[in-house]
Enzyme design. Sequence first.
Site, PDB file in Angstrom:
ATOM      1  N   LYS A  22       8.720 -12.076  -0.473  1.00 41.71           N
ATOM      2  CA  LYS A  22       8.753 -10.629  -0.593  1.00 41.71           C
ATOM      3  C   LYS A  22       9.075  -9.615   0.503  1.00 41.71           C
ATOM      4  O   LYS A  22       9.734  -8.907   0.774  1.00 41.71           O
ATOM      5  CB  LYS A  22       7.341 -10.179  -1.165  1.00 41.71           C
ATOM      6  CG  LYS A  22       7.182  -8.547  -1.237  1.00 41.71           C
ATOM      7  CD  LYS A  22       5.726  -8.407  -1.839  1.00 41.71           C
ATOM      8  CE  LYS A  22       4.503  -8.416  -0.926  1.00 41.71           C
ATOM      9  NZ  LYS A  22       4.232  -7.456  -0.062  1.00 41.71           N
ATOM     10  N   ASN A  23       8.270 -10.348   1.681  1.00 39.97           N
ATOM     11  CA  ASN A  23       8.055  -9.446   2.765  1.00 39.97           C
ATOM     12  C   ASN A  23       9.525  -9.676   3.843  1.00 39.97           C
ATOM     13  O   ASN A  23       9.752  -8.914   4.589  1.00 39.97           O
ATOM     14  CB  ASN A  23       6.858  -9.761   3.646  1.00 39.97           C
ATOM     15  CG  ASN A  23       5.511  -9.127   3.095  1.00 39.97           C
ATOM     16  OD1 ASN A  23       5.737  -8.412   1.982  1.00 39.97           O
ATOM     17  ND2 ASN A  23       4.471  -9.663   3.607  1.00 39.97           N
ATOM     18  N   CYS A 123      -3.430   2.741   2.639  1.00 36.01           N
ATOM     19  CA  CYS A 123      -3.347   1.945   1.515  1.00 36.01           C
ATOM     20  C   CYS A 123      -4.788   1.434   1.519  1.00 36.01           C
ATOM     21  O   CYS A 123      -5.595   1.615   2.342  1.00 36.01           O
ATOM     22  CB  CYS A 123      -2.346   0.952   1.466  1.00 36.01           C
ATOM     23  SG  CYS A 123      -2.589  -0.538   2.305  1.00 36.01           S
ATOM     24  N   ARG A 128      -3.176   2.360   7.991  1.00 34.20           N
ATOM     25  CA  ARG A 128      -1.684   1.732   8.212  1.00 34.20           C
ATOM     26  C   ARG A 128      -0.900   2.948   8.901  1.00 34.20           C
ATOM     27  O   ARG A 128       0.051   3.427   8.261  1.00 34.20           O
ATOM     28  CB  ARG A 128      -1.438   1.210   7.052  1.00 34.20           C
ATOM     29  CG  ARG A 128      -1.728  -0.153   6.715  1.00 34.20           C
ATOM     30  CD  ARG A 128      -1.642  -0.752   5.670  1.00 34.20           C
ATOM     31  NE  ARG A 128      -0.461  -1.563   5.773  1.00 34.20           N
ATOM     32  CZ  ARG A 128       0.329  -2.288   4.882  1.00 34.20           C
ATOM     33  NH1 ARG A 128      -0.111  -2.400   3.557  1.00 34.20           N
ATOM     34  NH2 ARG A 128       1.256  -2.875   5.176  1.00 34.20           N
ATOM     35  N   ASP A 313      -2.248 -12.037   5.881  1.00 36.04           N
ATOM     36  CA  ASP A 313      -1.851 -12.425   4.528  1.00 36.04           C
ATOM     37  C   ASP A 313      -2.565 -13.551   3.730  1.00 36.04           C
ATOM     38  O   ASP A 313      -2.468 -13.607   2.443  1.00 36.04           O
ATOM     39  CB  ASP A 313      -0.382 -12.221   3.885  1.00 36.04           C
ATOM     40  CG  ASP A 313       0.206 -10.739   4.583  1.00 36.04           C
ATOM     41  OD1 ASP A 313       1.323 -10.642   4.549  1.00 36.04           O
ATOM     42  OD2 ASP A 313      -0.789  -9.767   4.732  1.00 36.04           O
ATOM     43  N   ARG A 405       3.159  -7.304  -7.925  1.00 35.69           N
ATOM     44  CA  ARG A 405       3.791  -6.751  -6.581  1.00 35.69           C
ATOM     45  C   ARG A 405       4.398  -7.941  -5.843  1.00 35.69           C
ATOM     46  O   ARG A 405       5.189  -7.828  -5.077  1.00 35.69           O
ATOM     47  CB  ARG A 405       2.926  -5.808  -5.858  1.00 35.69           C
ATOM     48  CG  ARG A 405       2.853  -4.411  -6.733  1.00 35.69           C
ATOM     49  CD  ARG A 405       1.966  -3.508  -5.684  1.00 35.69           C
ATOM     50  NE  ARG A 405       3.055  -3.401  -4.638  1.00 35.69           N
ATOM     51  CZ  ARG A 405       2.393  -3.070  -3.318  1.00 35.69           C
ATOM     52  NH1 ARG A 405       0.933  -2.779  -3.317  1.00 35.69           N
ATOM     53  NH2 ARG A 405       2.969  -2.772  -2.294  1.00 35.69           N
TER      54      ARG A 405
HETATM   55  C1  EPZ Z   1       3.567  -6.221   7.142  1.00 31.15           C
HETATM   56  O1  EPZ Z   1       2.972  -4.989   6.883  1.00 31.15           O
HETATM   57  C2  EPZ Z   1       3.441  -6.910   5.794  1.00 31.15           C
HETATM   58  N1  EPZ Z   1       4.219  -6.038   4.765  1.00 31.15           N
HETATM   59  C3  EPZ Z   1       1.873  -7.009   5.430  1.00 31.15           C
HETATM   60  O2  EPZ Z   1       1.920  -7.752   4.271  1.00 31.15           O
HETATM   61  C4  EPZ Z   1       1.173  -7.729   6.322  1.00 31.15           C
HETATM   62  O3  EPZ Z   1      -0.087  -7.908   6.241  1.00 31.15           O
HETATM   63  C5  EPZ Z   1       1.504  -7.174   7.883  1.00 31.15           C
HETATM   64  O4  EPZ Z   1       2.904  -7.082   8.196  1.00 31.15           O
HETATM   65  C6  EPZ Z   1       0.992  -8.171   9.019  1.00 31.15           C
HETATM   66  O5  EPZ Z   1       1.693  -9.442   9.091  1.00 31.15           O
HETATM   67  C7  EPZ Z   1       5.629  -6.244   4.514  1.00 31.15           C
HETATM   68  O6  EPZ Z   1       6.114  -6.995   5.168  1.00 31.15           O
HETATM   69  C8  EPZ Z   1       6.049  -5.391   3.378  1.00 31.15           C
HETATM   70  P1  EPZ Z   1       1.831  -4.270  10.625  1.00 31.15           P
HETATM   71  P2  EPZ Z   1       3.309  -3.866   8.182  1.00 31.15           P
HETATM   72  O7  EPZ Z   1       2.854  -2.993  11.232  1.00 31.15           O
HETATM   73  O8  EPZ Z   1       4.465  -3.907   8.751  1.00 31.15           O
HETATM   74  C9  EPZ Z   1      -0.952  -1.190  12.985  1.00 31.15           C
HETATM   75  C10 EPZ Z   1       1.138  -8.400   2.155  1.00 31.15           C
HETATM   76  O9  EPZ Z   1      -0.158  -8.581   1.357  1.00 31.15           O
HETATM   77  N2  EPZ Z   1       0.108  -0.341  13.196  1.00 31.15           N
HETATM   78  O10 EPZ Z   1       2.324  -5.431  11.347  1.00 31.15           O
HETATM   79  O11 EPZ Z   1       2.826  -2.402   7.589  1.00 31.15           O
HETATM   80  C11 EPZ Z   1      -1.572  -1.479  11.311  1.00 31.15           C
HETATM   81  O12 EPZ Z   1      -2.577  -0.499  11.210  1.00 31.15           O
HETATM   82  C12 EPZ Z   1       1.206  -7.036   3.105  1.00 31.15           C
HETATM   83  O13 EPZ Z   1       2.304  -8.935   1.712  1.00 31.15           O
HETATM   84  C13 EPZ Z   1      -0.064   0.510  13.658  1.00 31.15           C
HETATM   85  O14 EPZ Z   1      -1.193   1.062  14.423  1.00 31.15           O
HETATM   86  O15 EPZ Z   1       2.103  -4.226   9.195  1.00 31.15           O
HETATM   87  C14 EPZ Z   1      -2.019  -2.783  11.436  1.00 31.15           C
HETATM   88  O16 EPZ Z   1      -3.464  -2.831  11.981  1.00 31.15           O
HETATM   89  C15 EPZ Z   1      -0.071  -6.501   3.301  1.00 31.15           C
HETATM   90  N3  EPZ Z   1       1.027   1.606  13.931  1.00 31.15           N
HETATM   91  C16 EPZ Z   1      -1.226  -3.666  12.518  1.00 31.15           C
HETATM   92  O17 EPZ Z   1      -0.741  -2.358  13.243  1.00 31.15           O
HETATM   93  C17 EPZ Z   1       1.968   1.198  13.316  1.00 31.15           C
HETATM   94  O18 EPZ Z   1       2.958   2.178  13.574  1.00 31.15           O
HETATM   95  C18 EPZ Z   1      -0.313  -4.530  11.987  1.00 31.15           C
HETATM   96  O19 EPZ Z   1       0.508  -3.794  11.072  1.00 31.15           O
HETATM   97  C19 EPZ Z   1       2.280   0.104  12.475  1.00 31.15           C
HETATM   98  C20 EPZ Z   1       1.179  -0.777  12.582  1.00 31.15           C
END
Ligand code: EPZ
Length: 427
Positions: A22-23, A123, A128, A313, A405
């Site tokens: 999915k990701n 969410c 996020r 995850d 999802r």
């Molecule tokens: C991706 O989300 C995945 N989703 C998430 O999977 C996964 O948990 C996450 O990466 C971490 O591995 C998809 O790929 C669609 P991040 P993403 O940006 O990209 C902070 C699932 O269950 N952050 O790596 O949104 C954020 O708040 C989902 O399949 C900022 O502060 O995650 C978090 O604490 C859930 N500013 C950390 O970084 C930003 O601009 C990591 O988030 C972006 C992120």
Amino acid sequence: MDKILIRGGKPLKGTIPISGAKNSALTLLPCALLTDEPVTLRNLPRLADIDGFQHLMNQFGVSTSIAGARPSDFGRVMTLQATRMTSNVAPYDLVRKMRASILVLGPLLARDGEATVSLPGGCAIGNRPIDLHLKALEAFGAEIELASGYVKASAPKGGLPGGSFTFPVVSVGATENAVMAAVLAKGACELKNAAREPEIVDLCNLLAAMGAKIDGIGSETLTIEGVDRLHGATYRVMSDRIEAGSYACAAAITGGDVTLQHAKADEMGATVAALTEAGVTVEEVKDGLRIAANGKMQAITLTTAPYPGFATDMQAQFMAMLCMAEGSSVLTETIFENRYMHVPELNRMGANIETKGRTAIVHGVEGMTGAPVMATDLRASMSLVIAGLIADGETEVNRLYHLDRGYERLEEKLQLVGADVERVGAD
Ligand code: EPZ
């Protein structure tokens, strides 16, 4: 609303086909915006989020067609073609339903020189923000404007000049957006402390197949030389390492012996290490991984971290599995601020878990009991299913839309390995 009924206690035995990731799919789909030629993605999982993204692409004017999928098939093939774009706006009513929609920002900016995308909002697992997405695009020369809940990005005439950005924290989505914006830039773009998840490698491999010039694929420093145009490609989505890890926990907790077809050990290093440390047998077999329980599991300590660390995850699913281990396990969630919503529901099933801030202590118990439980987010829902598979009696998991999802035909895959599980429509 649909729910799943599980009558626990049956060891899972047999083979589960693992679907496309999915990701990865959610970042491969928007790549079709980067060319006017057809992009064909194979091994796409049948998931609500993929349907949602297809709808989002259609509303930009991207044509999409599904090929060769019989109802009994897992996965399908989708061809996307962005010949004539009719919009470069991603509206609130679509983005709020699926936050991964933010991944159209980079490619729309690269293709059209401008993009307007609704801010995704938070969410269940955390607020996020997308500040790092925006800072990376600005570093490459984009103008960013925030107004009325939308982000508007625009590039100078002639395209993004390029530049360098070092991520203060690792961000999967921000890395993906930045790479997709950079491939058609006028100059060179460099990303430091970039995410290294296998899904990022999948994205870079598709872009390279489309003609992009990317160095450092799989490392934390990506250097992208912008090109004038990209061509179409046909590409197979990688296997879902999180789906595979989830079913591994289900096999382990039930005392089972399950082969995860298409799972790749080298993409699941931290998960395999954690399973092995807990006393579960993990064996690489032809085109997959065999997971065999080996008596009672042992408690372990886990801390989530960006790849190649232990995946956030996978935290909820391991927590469910470790409820039945000998001793007390200590889990620390370092990525998201609110990713323990499965704890109260697991405790209602007889688990003994305490949380203090980002740390959860999972005291092993002798047994759990089925109960009606509520899913709150995708991975939390799966942890409740895993617990239900060992619990005495019947577990009813509600709000299945969370599960749908991220897990393709979950109940059918569990039935393949002997689980007593069924999906029922809401009465
Ligand atoms: C991706 O989300 C995945 N989703 C998430 O999977 C996964 O948990 C996450 O990466 C971490 O591995 C998809 O790929 C669609 P991040 P993403 O940006 O990209 C902070 C699932 O269950 N952050 O790596 O949104 C954020 O708040 C989902 O399949 C900022 O502060 O995650 C978090 O604490 C859930 N500013 C950390 O970084 C930003 O601009 C990591 O988030 C972006 C992120």
